[in-house]
Design a protein around this motif. Structure first.
Motif, mmCIF file in Angstrom:
data_model
loop_
_atom_site.group_PDB
_atom_site.id
_atom_site.type_symbol
_atom_site.label_atom_id
_atom_site.label_comp_id
_atom_site.label_asym_id
_atom_site.label_seq_id
_atom_site.Cartn_x
_atom_site.Cartn_y
_atom_site.Cartn_z
ATOM 1 N N SER A 1 9.930 -44.048 2.707
ATOM 2 C CA SER A 1 9.558 -45.219 3.032
ATOM 3 C C SER A 1 10.572 -46.239 2.683
ATOM 4 O O SER A 1 10.542 -46.667 1.313
ATOM 5 C CB SER A 1 8.188 -45.692 2.625
ATOM 6 O OG SER A 1 7.734 -47.000 2.762
ATOM 7 N N SER B 1 10.406 -49.789 2.628
ATOM 8 C CA SER B 1 9.518 -50.730 2.026
ATOM 9 C C SER B 1 9.020 -50.398 0.864
ATOM 10 O O SER B 1 8.757 -50.841 -0.253
ATOM 11 C CB SER B 1 8.529 -51.649 2.766
ATOM 12 O OG SER B 1 7.610 -50.738 3.303
ATOM 13 N N ASN C 1 5.907 -49.692 0.923
ATOM 14 C CA ASN C 1 4.507 -50.274 1.319
ATOM 15 C C ASN C 1 3.860 -49.676 2.499
ATOM 16 O O ASN C 1 2.914 -50.279 3.124
ATOM 17 C CB ASN C 1 4.598 -51.627 1.193
ATOM 18 C CG ASN C 1 5.005 -52.206 -0.033
ATOM 19 O OD1 ASN C 1 4.711 -51.481 -1.225
ATOM 20 N ND2 ASN C 1 5.749 -53.030 -0.346
ATOM 21 N N THR C 2 4.263 -48.727 2.975
ATOM 22 C CA THR C 2 3.589 -48.033 4.282
ATOM 23 C C THR C 2 2.532 -47.225 3.802
ATOM 24 O O THR C 2 2.675 -45.921 3.322
ATOM 25 C CB THR C 2 4.831 -47.037 5.180
ATOM 26 O OG1 THR C 2 5.800 -48.302 5.423
ATOM 27 C CG2 THR C 2 4.169 -46.684 6.312
ATOM 28 N N GLU D 1 0.770 -44.925 5.433
ATOM 29 C CA GLU D 1 0.438 -43.457 5.778
ATOM 30 C C GLU D 1 1.369 -42.731 4.859
ATOM 31 O O GLU D 1 1.055 -41.435 4.436
ATOM 32 C CB GLU D 1 1.124 -43.314 7.082
ATOM 33 C CG GLU D 1 0.134 -43.874 8.289
ATOM 34 C CD GLU D 1 0.875 -45.513 8.579
ATOM 35 O OE1 GLU D 1 1.031 -46.222 7.633
ATOM 36 O OE2 GLU D 1 0.714 -46.008 9.736
ATOM 37 N N THR D 2 2.653 -43.144 4.516
ATOM 38 C CA THR D 2 3.555 -42.482 3.706
ATOM 39 C C THR D 2 2.946 -42.419 2.313
ATOM 40 O O THR D 2 3.272 -41.302 1.588
ATOM 41 C CB THR D 2 5.041 -43.099 3.535
ATOM 42 O OG1 THR D 2 5.083 -43.418 5.142
ATOM 43 C CG2 THR D 2 6.085 -42.077 3.282
ATOM 44 N N THR E 1 13.280 -44.759 -1.318
ATOM 45 C CA THR E 1 12.519 -46.032 -1.246
ATOM 46 C C THR E 1 13.435 -47.246 -1.804
ATOM 47 O O THR E 1 14.132 -46.852 -2.771
ATOM 48 C CB THR E 1 11.028 -46.114 -1.413
ATOM 49 O OG1 THR E 1 10.425 -47.575 -1.185
ATOM 50 C CG2 THR E 1 11.099 -45.770 -2.951
ATOM 51 N N ASP F 1 4.087 -55.783 11.327
ATOM 52 C CA ASP F 1 3.730 -56.212 10.045
ATOM 53 C C ASP F 1 2.276 -56.562 10.057
ATOM 54 O O ASP F 1 1.692 -56.143 8.932
ATOM 55 C CB ASP F 1 4.573 -57.503 9.854
ATOM 56 C CG ASP F 1 5.950 -57.606 10.020
ATOM 57 O OD1 ASP F 1 6.280 -56.406 9.664
ATOM 58 O OD2 ASP F 1 6.805 -58.478 10.120
ATOM 59 N N LYS G 1 0.524 -53.275 9.291
ATOM 60 C CA LYS G 1 0.628 -52.640 8.090
ATOM 61 C C LYS G 1 -0.138 -53.606 6.840
ATOM 62 O O LYS G 1 -0.801 -53.010 5.855
ATOM 63 C CB LYS G 1 2.034 -52.705 7.639
ATOM 64 C CG LYS G 1 2.916 -51.624 8.560
ATOM 65 C CD LYS G 1 4.474 -51.921 8.385
ATOM 66 C CE LYS G 1 5.216 -51.346 7.210
ATOM 67 N NZ LYS G 1 6.588 -51.189 7.591
ATOM 68 N N ASN H 1 -3.032 -52.022 4.314
ATOM 69 C CA ASN H 1 -2.594 -52.021 2.817
ATOM 70 C C ASN H 1 -3.746 -52.573 2.121
ATOM 71 O O ASN H 1 -4.472 -53.298 2.343
ATOM 72 C CB ASN H 1 -1.547 -52.732 2.497
ATOM 73 C CG ASN H 1 -0.121 -52.037 2.594
ATOM 74 O OD1 ASN H 1 -0.375 -50.708 1.953
ATOM 75 N ND2 ASN H 1 0.942 -52.400 2.786
#
Ligand code: F6R
Length: 327
Positions: A90, A92, A94-95, A97-98, A116, A320, A323, A327
């Motif tokens: 990932s 970022s 900050n995903t 799913e990952t 990352t 964005d 996401k 989060n």
């Protein structure tokens, strides 16, 4: 970012820790031994990070990969895994799913390696002693592709899954060659204005097709469909009969091997029904060079298209928003 890709690829090789196989962790009472035999590699990630899995899975059509590569673009992992190595990518960090997939892997006792720039993924993994390859930032995840791909290649080498060392430099040649074809890329972009591109690609270059589609979506804010042949030659091709004026066919052709021959037949057939496919020839002396040439060249096409359409290429607001909600 594109002109920086050759140096980014070179630097990224150095970001991978040397002693990955000697890592042993105890997480929630389970011992995770990175030196133990593995029987698959799972690459988990989304979008511009997840495409690394697609590209590696393409390369395994050409390379002698010792174990299967499973591409997982989901918030959980497939059930039927025995002794996998999980690479969680990932950009970022900050995903959602990952991060969920990486956590699930650890709770199942699988060795995990993160790639990352930081974020929660880095915090969660490093906090548990899990190896993380920290990569530099780009303008957006997709523009940092070599920094995501090259460490994954090195990990495959370190775990004895594929011998990649001899090809790494050729991949960089692929980037450099694509950067020399900007004028062709602009030409191709011009032909795509006011169309929905239908991308025809063979199974072993599926990743190049997916990346092109994703770049069309994210850079040019354009819809596109992808047809992977041979399978697409048994269904998608039937639709060529209906002249939907907005469609533009783009055939991505690898160097002439048996898949290239297959694609020539495909092009003959769709042309005989009045389609006028634009042919994109992938150049390269090695599988990695051809693959990276393709993603770089087609990426530039989508940036040129964005410019022709007057679209701002970098921001992807709907992604964005989604996401942030996750989060
Ligand atoms: C590509 C892009 C998206 C992200 C995807 C996952 O430039 O912005 O496709 O790659 O939303 O995010 P990361 O890569 O940060 O895990």
């Amino acid at each position: 970012d594109y002109p920086k890709w050759p140096s980014l690829a070179r630097e990224s090789i150095l970001n991978v820790p040397m002693d990955l196989r000697s890592v042993r962790l105890s997480i929630d009472g389970k011992v995770i031994d990175y030196g133990a035999e593995i029987d698959s590699v799972v690459i988990t990630g989304m979008g511009g990070s997840g495409v690394v899995g697609d590209l590696l899975s393409d390369l395994c059509w050409f390379w002698d990969c010792r174990v299967p590569i499973i591409v997982s673009k989901n918030m959980r992992l497939p059930r039927r895994l025995s002794r996998p190595l999980v690479i969680a990518i990932s950009y970022s960090g900050n995903t959602a799913e990952t991060i969920m997939s990486a956590n699930e892997a650890l709770s199942r006792g699988y060795p995990v390696i993160g790639i990352t720039t930081g974020g929660k993924l880095s915090a969660v993994l490093s906090g548990k002693g899990v190896p993380v390859v920290l990569i530099p930032k780009a303008s957006a995840p997709r523009y940092g592709l070599p920094a995501l791909l090259y460490p994954a290649l090195i990990i495959l080498e370190r775990f004895g899954i594929a011998s990649v060392t001899n090809e790494l430099e050729s991949g960089i040649t692929g980037i450099e060659n694509a950067l020399k074809h900007v004028d062709d890329a602009v030409n191709l972009a011009r032909q795509l204005v006011d169309s929905i591109p239908v991308v025809w690609v063979t199974e072993s270059r599926r990743g190049v097709g997916i990346r092109f589609k994703n770049d069309l979506n994210e850079n040019a804010k354009y819809y596109s469909v992808i047809s992977v042949v041979p399978e697409g030659a048994h269904n998608d091709i039937a639709a060529v009969i209906t002249k939907q004026g907005c469609l533009k066919h783009v055939a991505i052709m690898g160097p002439s091997d048996y898949e290239g021959l297959y694609e020539e037949v495909l092009i003959d057939v769709i042309s005989s029904f009045g389609a006028r496919p634009i042919i994109v020839k992938l150049e390269g002396k090695t599988p990695l060079e051809t693959e990276i040439y393709g993603v770089t060249y087609l990426g530039i096409v989508t940036l040129a298209l964005a410019e022709l359409l007057g679209v701002e290429p970098v921001s992807t607001e709907p992604i964005d928003r989604l996401k942030n909600l996750l989060n």
